[in-house]
Design an enzyme around this catalytic site. Structure first.
Site, PDB file in Angstrom:
ATOM      1  N   ALA A  10       0.644  -2.070   9.370  1.00 14.99           N
ATOM      2  CA  ALA A  10       0.623  -2.139   7.901  1.00 14.99           C
ATOM      3  C   ALA A  10       0.795  -0.756   7.278  1.00 14.99           C
ATOM      4  O   ALA A  10       1.120  -0.656   6.105  1.00 14.99           O
ATOM      5  CB  ALA A  10      -0.679  -2.759   7.420  1.00 14.99           C
ATOM      6  N   LYS A  11       0.547   0.277   8.064  1.00 10.76           N
ATOM      7  CA  LYS A  11       0.735   1.666   7.610  1.00 10.76           C
ATOM      8  C   LYS A  11       0.091   1.909   6.246  1.00 10.76           C
ATOM      9  O   LYS A  11       0.663   2.574   5.390  1.00 10.76           O
ATOM     10  CB  LYS A  11       2.225   2.026   7.587  1.00 10.76           C
ATOM     11  CG  LYS A  11       2.880   1.916   8.983  1.00 10.76           C
ATOM     12  CD  LYS A  11       4.290   2.439   9.029  1.00 10.76           C
ATOM     13  CE  LYS A  11       4.881   2.422  10.425  1.00 10.76           C
ATOM     14  NZ  LYS A  11       5.064   1.090  11.039  1.00 10.76           N
ATOM     15  N   ARG A  12      -1.111   1.376   6.060  1.00 10.07           N
ATOM     16  CA  ARG A  12      -1.802   1.567   4.803  1.00 10.07           C
ATOM     17  C   ARG A  12      -2.311   2.996   4.689  1.00 10.07           C
ATOM     18  O   ARG A  12      -2.590   3.654   5.710  1.00 10.07           O
ATOM     19  CB  ARG A  12      -2.980   0.594   4.674  1.00 10.07           C
ATOM     20  CG  ARG A  12      -2.574  -0.884   4.658  1.00 10.07           C
ATOM     21  CD  ARG A  12      -1.668  -1.199   3.489  1.00 10.07           C
ATOM     22  NE  ARG A  12      -1.484  -2.628   3.277  1.00 10.07           N
ATOM     23  CZ  ARG A  12      -0.350  -3.303   3.530  1.00 10.07           C
ATOM     24  NH1 ARG A  12       0.706  -2.683   4.018  1.00 10.07           N
ATOM     25  NH2 ARG A  12      -0.267  -4.591   3.260  1.00 10.07           N
TER      26      ARG A  12
END
Lengths: 353, 353
Positions: free
Chosen positions: B107-109
């Site tokens: 998700a590379k949040r």
């Protein structure tokens, strides 16, 4: 088709207000009566939480729609409650657009290739389905993260051009630890940067003294904070998205909490619109935020979230006014913010109205 | 409570396979018969697309559950279809966990303060609701972006410790433009880095010659690529999350497409687990991926998405086998990947089994 930057500037002119309101709903901060109302309707479920967020947001939107130009819903608070939360996000965005507000989604997405394209398609573009392409979230602009380079930004640039949308790339963020990666001094320019980079080979670090013949010979070696390099990328990436009013639809996130850096960045990116969070609870004031504006009085939209949404409560969570009047309190806070900003812009001869 | 890193390593031992399969569903790549089946049930809606993704994923999971240790669903492809898509993500994750697979959400949040906490709570921790705290997505680990510094990582570290979960921080990503921000040469060490940073004042850049008295006197000045600095942060941030088997639950994303950088990073972060995407369609091979492993044969989990999920199709989108057998093709591709990796690890004396 009108560019996002032109739409934003026209809206700012129409309302004589370069500010927007964050919509960051937290379960704990929702008025008791509203929580109770949603619990009765949906039980103690995430659907009830989502309904509570949506009803709260609608009342805030009704209250501020004539005052501010945009809302900035922060996706984190919605997706934390899964599909019902995401649905409340979508309905909030639709409601805001229906009431003539621009929607700047704060999502800080960043990925590569087809994945970055999926993010862009879903949020500002169109996704594939049976009958060709169809909008999903359809917000006006979204915040994005530059750490993966242009691969992560390109689809947003393309969708911005195709659909009149925009993106704000993180450059210098408002938080205390933003400097850890963003302020690092970097070698911005060197007569042979590729040669310099090759010298590392399988070594992770080199003493400057080991690079003497490369660096000493190079009077042209230029050092800069890392955010300066990000800024030069953003300026470059946004070039193709200039609107008729001169600003690009690919903007930059520059925290109102770092006025000195904002002044530097303002000079480096004259055609880039800044989204400036950090006014209010995070500690930025109107004078700090003013550093994000160009001398023409444009170039920045200042955002405040908690100080507006939760104006009905004090810092300890106690109510300042009857909680049923949370929207009235939000409207008053939004007007105060506008007056504060406009007055500081007037003082520095940056007010266009 | 067992740490995520220990759970991951035990699963890798049990299956003698350090690889995982990406679940990146694309409408265009779904088998015709499955699309048609979902269209008949739900009409030409996003619900039908989501149902198609879920049914596809379930069949893939059934096929690979005994072969690989984890699935890596990429949130972008789900959220592009709004709430129905996010629901399909959640049901995919639940189904994978029920079948003894770990779920690493890609998700590379990355955000700050309470917002970063909302992401962490929703994805790996618990969110507030009426009856105290409750899980939402409840995945085993998630990918996160370091651009905002430790403010953006802290909640993930805390939730990892509290709930036996993990996070993989982007360090050197697999894509072509990853070097734009990640490879920049930076001043990693200097006797007075704060003084050096202060010298910029309101200037965005300085020639090295203007810094002569600061830099020349500093034989200790050390230059490094930017990802080296990110690596040192990740190593530091993960220290508190070490499992009994010696690795931290705060890992790093290091692309299998950059073996030289991976070797450097492997030495710099001996206790950090690497999530290595880029094997397969992106061009990384098993020998490249092997650079991500420690000499003990652990330290990396290699991921492939398209080459497994869509093994039933060739590069032009034509079917290699009957499309109803997409799961059989995926299983064969997952086994081939395992054998490829294990054989290369054996050759380099890095295979623990």
């Amino acid at each position: 088709m009108k560019s996002f930057s032109d739409r934003l500037m026209d809206a700012i002119d129409a309302k004589e207000n370069p500010s927007c309101v964050g919509l960051d709903p937290r379960f704990d901060s929702m008025p008791q009566y509203l929580r109770e109302q949603c619990r009765r309707k949906y039980g103690e479920t995430f659907e009830a939480v989502a309904e509570c967020f949506l009803e709260f947001n609608k009342a805030i939107i009704d209250a501020i729609r004539d005052e501010v130009v945009a809302v900035k819903p922060q996706m984190a608070f919605y997706e934390a409650y899964g599909a019902p939360g995401v649905n409340a996000f979508k309905e909030t965005a639709d409601y805001a657009k229906k009431h003539d507000l621009l929607v700047i989604e704060d999502a800080k997405r960043g990925d590569i290739g087809e994945t970055a394209k999926a993010y862009s398609d879903g949020h500002i573009g169109k996704v594939k389905s049976w009958r060709g392409m169809k909008e999903c979230f359809d917000v006006d602009a979204i915040t994005v993260n530059p750490y993966l380079g242009f691969d992560g930004i390109k689809p947003f640039v393309e969708d911005s051009m195709q659909y009149g949308k925009g993106a704000f790339v993180l450059v210098k963020t408002s938080n205390p630890s933003s400097g850890q990666l963003q302020d690092t001094p970097i070698i911005l320019e060197h007569p042979s940067l590729p040669e310099l980079q090759r010298r590392f080979g399988d070594q992770s670090r080199l003493r400057l003294s080991e690079l003497k013949e490369l660096i000493d010979a190079a009077d042209e070696t230029v050092i800069a904070p890392n955010y300066v390099r990000t800024a030069s990328f953003v300026d470059d990436w946004g070039e193709v998205c200039r609107g008729v009013r001169g600003y690009s639809s690919i903007g930059a996130v520059v925290g109102a909490t770092y006025p000195e850096e904002a002044r530097t960045l303002r000079k480096l990116m004259p055609s880039t619109y800044f989204l400036a969070p950090g006014y209010g609870v995070q500690g930025g004031n109107a004078a700090d935020a003013a550093a994000c504006f160009n001398t023409d009085g444009y170039g920045a939209i200042v955002s405040s979230s908690r100080a507006i949404m939760y104006a009905y409560r004090d810092e300890t969570g106690g109510n300042i006014c009857p909680e049923e009047e949370f929207d009235v309190a939000a409207k008053a806070a939004a007007i105060a913010m506008k007056e504060d900003l406009v007055s500081v812009l007037r003082q520095s001869d940056k007010c266009p109205w």
